[in-house]
Design a protein around this motif. Structure first.
Motif, PDB file in Angstrom:
ATOM      1  N   ILE A   1       8.852  -0.691  -0.034  1.00  0.00           N
ATOM      2  CA  ILE A   1       8.478  -1.880  -0.816  1.00  0.00           C
ATOM      3  C   ILE A   1       6.950  -2.017  -0.835  1.00  0.00           C
ATOM      4  N   LYS A   2       6.336  -1.779   0.325  1.00  0.00           N
ATOM      5  CA  LYS A   2       4.866  -1.893   0.386  1.00  0.00           C
ATOM      6  C   LYS A   2       4.207  -0.856  -0.526  1.00  0.00           C
ATOM      7  N   ASP A   3       4.741   0.367  -0.527  1.00  0.00           N
ATOM      8  CA  ASP A   3       4.188   1.420  -1.408  1.00  0.00           C
ATOM      9  C   ASP A   3       4.326   1.019  -2.869  1.00  0.00           C
ATOM     10  N   ALA A   4       5.511   0.466  -3.221  1.00  0.00           N
ATOM     11  CA  ALA A   4       5.747   0.063  -4.611  1.00  0.00           C
ATOM     12  C   ALA A   4       4.791  -1.066  -5.005  1.00  0.00           C
ATOM     13  N   ARG A   5       4.577  -1.998  -4.081  1.00  0.00           N
ATOM     14  CA  ARG A   5       3.672  -3.136  -4.335  1.00  0.00           C
ATOM     15  C   ARG A   5       2.238  -2.633  -4.584  1.00  0.00           C
ATOM     16  N   ASN A   6       1.827  -1.640  -3.789  1.00  0.00           N
ATOM     17  CA  ASN A   6       0.474  -1.087  -3.965  1.00  0.00           C
ATOM     18  C   ASN A   6       0.345  -0.344  -5.289  1.00  0.00           C
ATOM     19  N   LYS A   7       1.379   0.394  -5.632  1.00  0.00           N
ATOM     20  CA  LYS A   7       1.326   1.219  -6.850  1.00  0.00           C
ATOM     21  C   LYS A   7       1.446   0.366  -8.119  1.00  0.00           C
ATOM     22  N   TYR A   8       2.257  -0.702  -8.035  1.00  0.00           N
ATOM     23  CA  TYR A   8       2.491  -1.552  -9.223  1.00  0.00           C
ATOM     24  C   TYR A   8       2.205  -3.011  -8.853  1.00  0.00           C
ATOM     25  N   PRO A   9       0.924  -3.362  -8.684  1.00  0.00           N
ATOM     26  CA  PRO A   9       0.609  -4.710  -8.164  1.00  0.00           C
ATOM     27  C   PRO A   9       1.069  -5.849  -9.063  1.00  0.00           C
ATOM     28  N   ASN A  10       1.294  -5.571 -10.357  1.00  0.00           N
ATOM     29  CA  ASN A  10       1.707  -6.663 -11.252  1.00  0.00           C
ATOM     30  C   ASN A  10       3.222  -6.780 -11.402  1.00  0.00           C
ATOM     31  N   ALA A  11       3.945  -5.847 -10.791  1.00  0.00           N
ATOM     32  CA  ALA A  11       5.404  -5.850 -10.995  1.00  0.00           C
ATOM     33  C   ALA A  11       6.071  -6.897 -10.110  1.00  0.00           C
ATOM     34  N   LYS A  12       7.185  -7.428 -10.601  1.00  0.00           N
ATOM     35  CA  LYS A  12       8.017  -8.304  -9.777  1.00  0.00           C
ATOM     36  C   LYS A  12       9.027  -7.405  -9.059  1.00  0.00           C
ATOM     37  N   ILE A  13       9.250  -7.688  -7.779  1.00  0.00           N
ATOM     38  CA  ILE A  13      10.176  -6.856  -6.999  1.00  0.00           C
ATOM     39  C   ILE A  13      11.483  -7.629  -6.806  1.00  0.00           C
ATOM     40  N   LEU A  14      12.576  -7.055  -7.314  1.00  0.00           N
ATOM     41  CA  LEU A  14      13.877  -7.738  -7.310  1.00  0.00           C
ATOM     42  C   LEU A  14      14.826  -6.971  -6.384  1.00  0.00           C
ATOM     43  N   ILE A  15      15.339  -7.685  -5.392  1.00  0.00           N
ATOM     44  CA  ILE A  15      16.033  -7.011  -4.278  1.00  0.00           C
ATOM     45  C   ILE A  15      17.449  -7.555  -4.085  1.00  0.00           C
ATOM     46  N   HIS A  16      18.400  -6.640  -3.851  1.00  0.00           N
ATOM     47  CA  HIS A  16      19.762  -7.060  -3.509  1.00  0.00           C
ATOM     48  C   HIS A  16      19.807  -7.387  -2.012  1.00  0.00           C
ATOM     49  N   PRO A  17      20.480  -8.487  -1.622  1.00  0.00           N
ATOM     50  CA  PRO A  17      20.450  -8.891  -0.200  1.00  0.00           C
ATOM     51  C   PRO A  17      21.244  -7.981   0.741  1.00  0.00           C
ATOM     52  N   GLU A  18      21.820  -6.885   0.232  1.00  0.00           N
ATOM     53  CA  GLU A  18      22.410  -5.890   1.143  1.00  0.00           C
ATOM     54  C   GLU A  18      21.320  -5.016   1.765  1.00  0.00           C
ATOM     55  N   CYS A  19      20.068  -5.203   1.308  1.00  0.00           N
ATOM     56  CA  CYS A  19      18.953  -4.499   1.952  1.00  0.00           C
ATOM     57  C   CYS A  19      18.669  -5.186   3.289  1.00  0.00           C
ATOM     58  N   LYS A  20      17.933  -4.488   4.156  1.00  0.00           N
ATOM     59  CA  LYS A  20      17.603  -5.077   5.469  1.00  0.00           C
ATOM     60  C   LYS A  20      16.823  -6.376   5.258  1.00  0.00           C
ATOM     61  N   PRO A  21      17.002  -7.372   6.135  1.00  0.00           N
ATOM     62  CA  PRO A  21      16.329  -8.660   5.926  1.00  0.00           C
ATOM     63  C   PRO A  21      14.814  -8.551   5.867  1.00  0.00           C
ATOM     64  N   GLU A  22      14.244  -7.605   6.623  1.00  0.00           N
ATOM     65  CA  GLU A  22      12.777  -7.454   6.587  1.00  0.00           C
ATOM     66  C   GLU A  22      12.323  -6.875   5.242  1.00  0.00           C
ATOM     67  N   VAL A  23      13.230  -6.192   4.566  1.00  0.00           N
ATOM     68  CA  VAL A  23      12.942  -5.674   3.215  1.00  0.00           C
ATOM     69  C   VAL A  23      13.071  -6.823   2.217  1.00  0.00           C
ATOM     70  N   SER A  24      14.192  -7.561   2.305  1.00  0.00           N
ATOM     71  CA  SER A  24      14.428  -8.679   1.376  1.00  0.00           C
ATOM     72  C   SER A  24      13.273  -9.686   1.419  1.00  0.00           C
ATOM     73  N   LYS A  25      12.733  -9.889   2.622  1.00  0.00           N
ATOM     74  CA  LYS A  25      11.622 -10.836   2.795  1.00  0.00           C
ATOM     75  C   LYS A  25      10.449 -10.533   1.873  1.00  0.00           C
ATOM     76  N   LEU A  26      10.307  -9.272   1.488  1.00  0.00           N
ATOM     77  CA  LEU A  26       9.140  -8.865   0.699  1.00  0.00           C
ATOM     78  C   LEU A  26       9.371  -8.970  -0.812  1.00  0.00           C
ATOM     79  N   GLY A  27      10.566  -9.418  -1.207  1.00  0.00           N
ATOM     80  CA  GLY A  27      10.884  -9.466  -2.637  1.00  0.00           C
ATOM     81  C   GLY A  27      10.352 -10.713  -3.328  1.00  0.00           C
ATOM     82  N   ASP A  28      10.144 -10.613  -4.636  1.00  0.00           N
ATOM     83  CA  ASP A  28       9.825 -11.815  -5.426  1.00  0.00           C
ATOM     84  C   ASP A  28      11.105 -12.561  -5.739  1.00  0.00           C
ATOM     85  N   TYR A  29      12.209 -11.821  -5.741  1.00  0.00           N
ATOM     86  CA  TYR A  29      13.516 -12.451  -5.961  1.00  0.00           C
ATOM     87  C   TYR A  29      14.544 -11.649  -5.163  1.00  0.00           C
ATOM     88  N   VAL A  30      15.486 -12.362  -4.545  1.00  0.00           N
ATOM     89  CA  VAL A  30      16.590 -11.706  -3.833  1.00  0.00           C
ATOM     90  C   VAL A  30      17.885 -12.287  -4.382  1.00  0.00           C
TER      91      VAL A  30
END
Ligand code: 13P
Ligand code: SF4
Length: 302
Positions: free
Chosen positions: A181-210
């Motif tokens: 997620i951090k790599d994606a955020r760095n590569k695409y700083p303007n993108a919104k990150i949309l995450i399914h809550p079956e991901c690890k909670p520390e991953v979901s925490k980094l999403g713009d939407y879960v």
């Protein structure tokens, strides 16, 4: 393919059948589906329908849930090998052991579980209503199974509820790490990150939407943003690319594939309609016991 689609649509009419398809299915299945959506939406459709036959383009627990709540319908899973790796992580005995280790605590089971497991639980939930379902229990402690990630994500949203989770997970989503997620955020700083809550909670925490598969699709629908990182199975990404050609989508990893979801083909749907196989058959006692927790969920989230 056109001929195949026409044949399926004709047979559907002739047999008064409907096709329910999950958003992870091969995208061409949408051509014959009456309803496409997430687990909650599809179970609501299974309950409402006047059709005689439900063809479930999804995985086993979804078709089984449809049969539990619509026992007078013929429910067909076109490819009987379409299981769910997460649902297979807890069987009836493991469920009873978990329950006996933590007595007198309400149990929420994620819909990704078998009828035998659901039969032992108080209330069911899906990814789109898990928060609402846990809140509805008004309890400061809740057992949650089989998905540790969804359970912990819910706990993080609520300050005052301790959620004791079983240690299941979905390997497709569990495979995503904070660094992805951090790599994606760095590569695409303007993108919104949309995450399914079956991901690890520390991953979901980094999403713009879960949210659920439909939640993610609706987020895009209502957003004026132009670029999105999709952190769930590829079927959702494929549908978004088809439906929003003016927006850009990036799938978090190439291997976001649920193999079971991809087993169903149009040819198999035609066969399923012709031969009415494989029908979901359930022991009536288990069906009744498991229907309680699903019906409770449907009441809370209707
Ligand atoms: P949804 O209810 O969000 O569609 O999720 C079902 C599922 O199996 C996700 O892996
Ligand atoms: Fe099960 Fe994961 Fe496939 Fe969803 S994506 S059906 S949880 S294995």
């Amino acid at each position: 393919m056109r001929k195949l689609i026409e044949e399926i649509n004709n047979l559907k009419k002739e047999k008064n059948a409907i096709i329910l398809a999950h958003s992870y299915q091969n995208i061409e299945i949408d051509e014959v589906a009456d309803f496409v959506g997430d687990s909650l939406y599809l179970s609501q459709q299974a309950k409402k329908t006047n059709a005689d036959i439900i063809i479930f383009a999804g995985v086993y627990f979804m078709a089984q849930t449809a049969k539990i709540i619509s026992p007078d319908k013929k429910v067909i899973l076109p490819n009987i090998n379409a299981g769910c790796l997460m649902a297979d992580m807890i069987n009836h005995k493991q469920m009873l052991d978990f329950k006996s280790k933590h007595p007198n605590i309400p149990i929420v089971c994620y819909i990704n579980s078998t009828a035998e497991v659901k039969a032992e639980c108080d209330i069911c939930c899906t990814s789109s209503n898990a928060l609402q379902i846990v809140k509805s229990l008004n309890s400061d402690k809740v057992l949650f199974l089989p998905d540790q990630n969804l359970g912990k994500w819910v706990e993080n949203q609520l300050n005052s509820v301790k959620i004791i989770t079983y240690n299941g997970n979905c390997p497709v989503h569990h495979n995503i790490n904070v660094s992805d997620i951090k790599d994606a955020r760095n590569k695409y700083p303007n993108a919104k990150i949309l995450i399914h809550p079956e991901c690890k909670p520390e991953v979901s925490k980094l999403g713009d939407y879960v949210g659920s598969t439909s939640g993610i699709i609706n987020y895009v629908k209502n957003s004026s943003d132009k670029q999105f990182i999709i952190v769930t199975e590829k079927g959702v990404y494929d549908r978004l690319k088809r439906d929003y050609p003016n927006k850009e989508f990036i799938l978090i990893k190439d291997n976001m594939l649920c193999e079971s979801m991809k087993l169903t083909t149009l040819e198999e749907i035609l066969n399923a309609l012709k031969n009415e196989t494989t029908e979901i058959i359930l022991d009536e006692k288990i069906r009744q016991a498991s229907s309680n927790c699903i019906e409770r969920m449907l009441k809370v989230s209707n």
